[in-house]
Enzyme design. Structure first.
Site, PDB file in Angstrom:
ATOM      1  N   ARG A 188      -5.507   8.453   4.507  1.00 57.29           N
ATOM      2  CA  ARG A 188      -4.668   9.266   3.909  1.00 57.29           C
ATOM      3  C   ARG A 188      -5.133   9.580   2.494  1.00 57.29           C
ATOM      4  O   ARG A 188      -5.086   8.747   1.441  1.00 57.29           O
ATOM      5  CB  ARG A 188      -3.435   8.532   4.010  1.00 57.29           C
ATOM      6  CG  ARG A 188      -2.111   9.464   3.439  1.00 57.29           C
ATOM      7  CD  ARG A 188      -1.032   8.284   2.824  1.00 57.29           C
ATOM      8  NE  ARG A 188      -1.317   7.847   1.713  1.00 57.29           N
ATOM      9  CZ  ARG A 188      -1.140   6.771   1.202  1.00 57.29           C
ATOM     10  NH1 ARG A 188      -0.364   5.776   2.095  1.00 57.29           N
ATOM     11  NH2 ARG A 188      -1.319   6.168  -0.003  1.00 57.29           N
TER      12      ARG A 188
ATOM     13  N   HIS B  35       1.369   8.785  -0.144  1.00 56.31           N
ATOM     14  CA  HIS B  35       2.121   8.441   1.057  1.00 56.31           C
ATOM     15  C   HIS B  35       3.330   9.543   1.353  1.00 56.31           C
ATOM     16  O   HIS B  35       3.629  10.306   2.222  1.00 56.31           O
ATOM     17  CB  HIS B  35       2.827   7.055   1.093  1.00 56.31           C
ATOM     18  CG  HIS B  35       3.844   6.767   1.991  1.00 56.31           C
ATOM     19  ND1 HIS B  35       3.536   6.685   3.339  1.00 56.31           N
ATOM     20  CD2 HIS B  35       5.150   6.631   2.218  1.00 56.31           C
ATOM     21  CE1 HIS B  35       4.530   6.158   4.077  1.00 56.31           C
ATOM     22  NE2 HIS B  35       5.546   6.392   3.308  1.00 56.31           N
TER      23      HIS B  35
ATOM     24  N   TYR C 250      -2.700   1.694  -6.591  1.00 47.71           N
ATOM     25  CA  TYR C 250      -3.221   0.777  -5.784  1.00 47.71           C
ATOM     26  C   TYR C 250      -4.483   0.805  -5.021  1.00 47.71           C
ATOM     27  O   TYR C 250      -4.881  -0.006  -4.173  1.00 47.71           O
ATOM     28  CB  TYR C 250      -1.862   0.426  -4.746  1.00 47.71           C
ATOM     29  CG  TYR C 250      -1.328   1.655  -4.033  1.00 47.71           C
ATOM     30  CD1 TYR C 250      -2.212   2.363  -2.854  1.00 47.71           C
ATOM     31  CD2 TYR C 250      -0.217   2.217  -4.406  1.00 47.71           C
ATOM     32  CE1 TYR C 250      -1.622   3.180  -2.167  1.00 47.71           C
ATOM     33  CE2 TYR C 250       0.134   3.422  -3.641  1.00 47.71           C
ATOM     34  CZ  TYR C 250      -0.731   3.892  -2.575  1.00 47.71           C
ATOM     35  OH  TYR C 250      -0.211   4.953  -1.732  1.00 47.71           O
TER      36      TYR C 250
END
Length: 404
Positions: free
Chosen positions: A297, A301, A310
């Protein structure tokens, strides 16, 4: 080996005595899940997976899966490239629209175009698709107007298209529940004796949901003609794959009694071939298959997420070098002598699509704020009536404030 082979339960018709395939191990595949720290540092060799196009666009042979793309023409490959470019452009326009306040939320597919277009183009018209909320490329392959995908994210409707018109179900926000819907539908297909298959899309994070594991159980026991297509994009929001599983995701299928295969999710040709194989198994009465498309990805998100909090930039850049669109472009340029005119025409078409989507979204009417109270009960309900009145008073308070 990339396929975990097991004996299917009482197949309706068996066309293969052994379900298995040898994967192509490649440095362009990505880092192995389960050994990476959350910083994104690569700690081990790349995983074995099915790959037909390297990141450099070179065609590699695979004895098991070449047959499923045998005879594919340069024109068909150019069609796959066009699909990915237009899907990416639509996706980027939707992201921009959300940033401008035109959409409430958007889940980008950036980086996952090959997994979605490859699997989407493997489907027959009579196959049925159960998506999550990120399958914009599959929707494109099924003929759903991209504008219709945006109505829900703008709050104008609850879906925007008739699932039966394209055999493409409405987007599912509840994580993993569509796998049970797909399994039940596939069981019905089998009982009807129809020669078609069902495919359910979900992510690596959804594989931890009970619904998904229940779907695996039922589909195996009832030998349902369903393909579970997991897009492992390495991150379930901010949780890395190693927090979801201690073994590669495709190997989970073995415990439920059906085969699993890991495919390079950035290789559109491999995704096309593997999905065709899995769908053929389903239509032939050999039951379910788990396909793990190993991809990444590239963006957030959703537009409410900040992936820089993160994961590392080093990891993102490593996957950017394996870009699925650029990979196919390189192959078309070197193996099929595709000239710049074709690529320029596709780019112009993608810009036109972006403009059409932008204008259509901005022209959408505001939703009826009271529609939420309709169809809750067939004959009405006192509590709903009370809530409707409270909402009406709340709305009226704004008008009163403006008049002061």
């Amino acid at each position: 080996m990339t396929v975990e082979s097991t004996t299917a339960r009482t197949p309706r018709r068996s066309t293969r005595s052994k379900t298995g395939a040898t994967g192509t191990k490649t440095a362009g595949a990505g880092s192995r899940a389960g050994t990476r720290k959350s910083s994104g540092t690569k700690k081990s060799a790349d995983p074995e997976l099915v790959q037909l196009l390297t990141p450099e666009g070179k065609r590699v042979k695979n004895a098991e899966y070449d047959k499923y793309v045998a005879g594919i023409t340069a024109e068909e490959l150019r069609g796959l490239y066009r699909d990915m470019v237009l899907t990416r452009r639509f996706d980027s326009e939707a992201t921009s629209l959300q940033r401008q306040g035109e959409l409430g939320l958007w889940a980008s597919l950036l980086g996952q175009e090959a997994a979605q277009i490859g699997s989407g183009r493997a489907l027959r018209d009579d196959d049925y698709v159960f998506p999550t909320y990120r399958e914009h490329g599959v929707a494109w392959c099924r003929g759903v107007d991209p504008v219709n995908l945006l109505g829900m994210f703008r709050g104008v409707n609850n879906g925007g298209w008739d699932p039966n018109s394209n055999n493409f179900h409405l987007y599912t926000i509840v994580i993993g529940s569509q796998t049970l819907h797909a399994t039940g539908y596939a069981m019905g297909v089998a009982k009807d004796g129809a020669d078609s298959a069902v495919i359910a899309y979900f992510g690596d994070g959804a594989s931890s949901q009970g619904d998904v594991n229940e779907a695996f159980t039922y589909s195996a026991v009832y030998n349902a003609p369903v393909v579970f297509f997991c897009q492992n994009n390495q991150w379930a929001i901010s949780e890395p794959t190693e927090k979801q599983t201690r073994v590669p995701l495709y190997q989970r299928a073995r415990g439920f009694g059906f085969p699993g295969v890991r495919v390079d999710g950035n290789d559109v040709l491999a995704c096309l071939a593997v999905t065709r194989w899995a769908l053929e198994r389903a239509r032939g009465g050999e039951g379910p298959t788990l396909v793990e498309a190993y991809t990444y990805r590239m963006g957030a998100h959703t537009t409410s997420d900040d992936p820089t909090r993160y994961r590392s930039e080093e990891e993102r850049l490593a996957w950017e070098a394996k870009d699925p669109v650029l990979r196919l472009r390189r192959h078309l340029e070197t193996a099929h002598r595709t000239d710049e005119t074709f690529f320029a025409n596709v780019e112009a078409e993608s810009e036109a699509l972006g403009r059409r989507v932008r204008e259509a979204v901005r022209a959408m009417p505001d939703p009826d704020g009271f529609a939420i109270f309709e169809h809750v009960y067939a004959d009405g309900h006192a509590l709903v009536d009370e809530e409707r009145a409270q909402f009406a008073a709340y709305q009226a308070s704004f008008a009163d404030a403006e008049g002061v």
